[in-house]
Scaffold this active site. Structure first.
Site, mmCIF file in Angstrom:
data_model
loop_
_atom_site.group_PDB
_atom_site.id
_atom_site.type_symbol
_atom_site.label_atom_id
_atom_site.label_comp_id
_atom_site.label_asym_id
_atom_site.label_seq_id
_atom_site.Cartn_x
_atom_site.Cartn_y
_atom_site.Cartn_z
ATOM 1 N N SER A 1 0.836 -1.320 -0.046
ATOM 2 C CA SER A 1 0.021 0.023 0.039
ATOM 3 C C SER A 1 0.957 1.120 0.206
ATOM 4 O O SER A 1 2.020 1.076 0.119
ATOM 5 C CB SER A 1 -0.852 -0.007 1.174
ATOM 6 O OG SER A 1 -0.109 0.320 2.268
ATOM 7 N N LYS A 2 0.366 2.476 0.053
ATOM 8 C CA LYS A 2 0.800 3.592 -0.206
ATOM 9 C C LYS A 2 1.836 3.669 0.868
ATOM 10 O O LYS A 2 2.815 4.614 0.922
ATOM 11 C CB LYS A 2 -0.055 4.862 -0.247
ATOM 12 C CG LYS A 2 -0.577 4.989 -1.521
ATOM 13 C CD LYS A 2 -1.427 6.580 -1.492
ATOM 14 C CE LYS A 2 -2.290 6.495 -2.665
ATOM 15 N NZ LYS A 2 -3.572 6.896 -2.430
#
Ligand code: GLU
Length: 480
Positions: A245-246
């Site tokens: 994820s980011k």
């Protein structure tokens, strides 16, 4: 091949193309190109609230950057509602789906009750049992209605090209919505109608859709459609095996483009996330990837996204770049960085190219160039701190560098051989190893402790720049 292979990539335009999506697109593309099939691009924008027009542009740009060209589309689901309506009407008329008047509030209560009882929520079919009069009354009152698929008893068994034979008991699956109260189709319905309408033969997509198999297969069967072959490919995880994820990595393909990675390297790297050619090859051309790719060789286990490996791979690709290609890519980067300008590069092409070549083996990304060659263009660089402590040891170093300056100044030419001879003779004269001169001289000339061979570095700098940098270091040592 007897069959015409047709695959699709079906992104939802709710965000940038991320590496997982790109890998899905790539696997479809490779499979399709290998079998001379057709690659269809479909934009799944039925979620009118979350879909964004500008994201479609971003996704297409990233696909083009990666070289993933498509043969048909992009088709937009938002323009195909009549098709979905027809399918829903067919299911309604055959008693395979029914209207549901339960609103969000009611459903929330039902979920809450299921949670209290400790079970998973399954719709209790209360609307299936409404009388015709009741349904008519609610419709006349204008109560919004969704359409639910009537899940038959039994199980769904299919053979997935990656997972093998799999089956799902319908007991776990409640009647699910196929058309929302606002009239839009749900993903489950639209994806089946489209894959059928577009004659898709292979549905290759991420394992996050694995649990959608039974719902979609039920719809296929209810509509009398032939099933495609499913291939659910492993998820991509962060190195700590958490969801990518980011928070733990750059996830948008465009991030890698901006960071200066080469599309060829990113593509090669993505191809090896969850697939391998079965031998030890890692650096593979596009043709080699197409040739070797196959669905049974895809792993079931999740893949790990290791940006270090991508950097290594990118460096391999930089090394493979033919000279002219390398120059053409790097010059604009140097100019954009402000290190130099168009005129200088045009008037000193040979020198600039020599420097670019000198660092080719060493940069991981082409965008590392401005920093890596800074000392050729500027003299105000800082000296590596550790290097200073180790190499700039007081008056004897200053004295030694001064002798080097004198010998360079007296040199008739500044060829590689001359430079090497001068340094070796000075070392002999001082009765020290050549390293005793090479390391401080490198730090003086570049500010760094690593880099190309010093002889090459000095030759590329040229006499004037080298002497200026050595004198600057002498002053620096004296002052400290
Ligand atoms: N639109 C879906 C997604 O972006 C893809 C659905 C599918 O491939 O079946 O995840």
């Amino acid at each position: 091949m007897t069959e015409n292979i047709r695959v699709r990539f079906a992104p939802s335009p709710t965000g940038y193309l991320h590496v997982g999506g790109a890998r899905t697109a790539l696997f479809n593309w490779l499979y399709c190109r290998k079998h001379d099939g057709k690659f269809i691009l479909r934009i799944e924008d039925t979620d009118l609230v979350r879909s964004e027009e500008r994201m479609v542009g971003q996704i297409l740009d990233s696909m083009k950057w990666l070289g993933l060209d498509w043969d048909e589309g992009p088709f937009y689901q938002s323009e195909r509602f009549s098709l979905y309506d027809a399918a829903v009407d067919k299911l309604l008329s055959e008693g395979k789906a029914y209207h549901c008047f339960c609103d969000a509030e009611k459903l929330k209560v039902m979920r809450e009750e299921a949670r209290k009882k400790g079970g998973a929520f399954r719709y209790d079919r209360r609307c299936l049992h409404l009388s015709d009069e009741e349904k008519q009354r609610l419709t006349e009152e204008g109560v919004p209605k969704a359409v639910r698929f009537l899940v038959p008893e039994g199980e769904t068994a299919v053979s997935d090209a990656v997972h093998g034979d799999v089956s799902f008991n319908h007991k776990e699956i409640g009647d699910f919505v196929i058309k929302k109260a606002d009239g839009s189709p749900t993903y489950q319905l639209a994806v089946v109608v489209d894959d059928h309408d577009m004659a898709i033969t292979h549905v290759i997509r991420g394992d996050d859709h694995y649990n959608n198999i039974p719902k979609q297969v039920m719809i296929y069967k209810a509509l009398g459609y032939e099933l495609p072959i499913f291939a659910h490919i492993p998820l991509i995880l962060a190195p700590d095996r958490s969801k990518l994820s980011k928070r733990n990595a750059a996830v948008a393909v465009s991030d890698y483009e901006e960071a200066g990675f080469m599309p060829e390297a990113v593509r090669n790297f993505l191809a090896l996330l969850g697939w391998s050619p079965g031998d030890n090859r890692e650096i593979m051309t596009l043709d080699e990837l197409v040739e070797a790719f196959d669905l049974p060789a895809i792993n079931k286990a999740n893949a790990v996204f290791d940006v270090k490996k991508l950097e290594w791979m990118n460096n391999e690709y930089v090394k493979l770049l033919p000279k002219e290609d390398l120059f053409a890519r790097v010059k604009p980067i140097l100019i954009a960085s402000g290190l130099t300008d168009e005129d200088f590069v045009a008037n000193n092409a040979a020198w600039v190219e020599k420097i670019i070549l000198l660092l080719q083996e060493r940069v991981r990304k082409l965008t590392d160039y401005p920093e890596a060659v800074n000392y050729f263009f500027n003299m105000d660089f800082d000296y590596d701190e550790k290097g200073v402590r180790k190499q700039f040891k007081g008056p004897e170093t200053a004295h030694m560098l001064a002798q080097l300056v004198a010998r360079f100044e007296a040199a008739d030419d500044f060829s590689l051989e001359t430079i090497e001879t001068i340094i070796r003779e000075l070392a002999e004269g001082l009765d020290v190893g050549a390293g005793k001169i090479i390391h401080p001289a490198r730090l003086a000339c570049s500010g760094l402790t690593v880099g190309p061979s010093l002889f090459h570095l000095v030759e590329a700098l040229g006499k004037e720049r080298t002497i200026a940098r050595l004198k600057r270091a002498i002053e620096y040592i004296k002052a400290s």
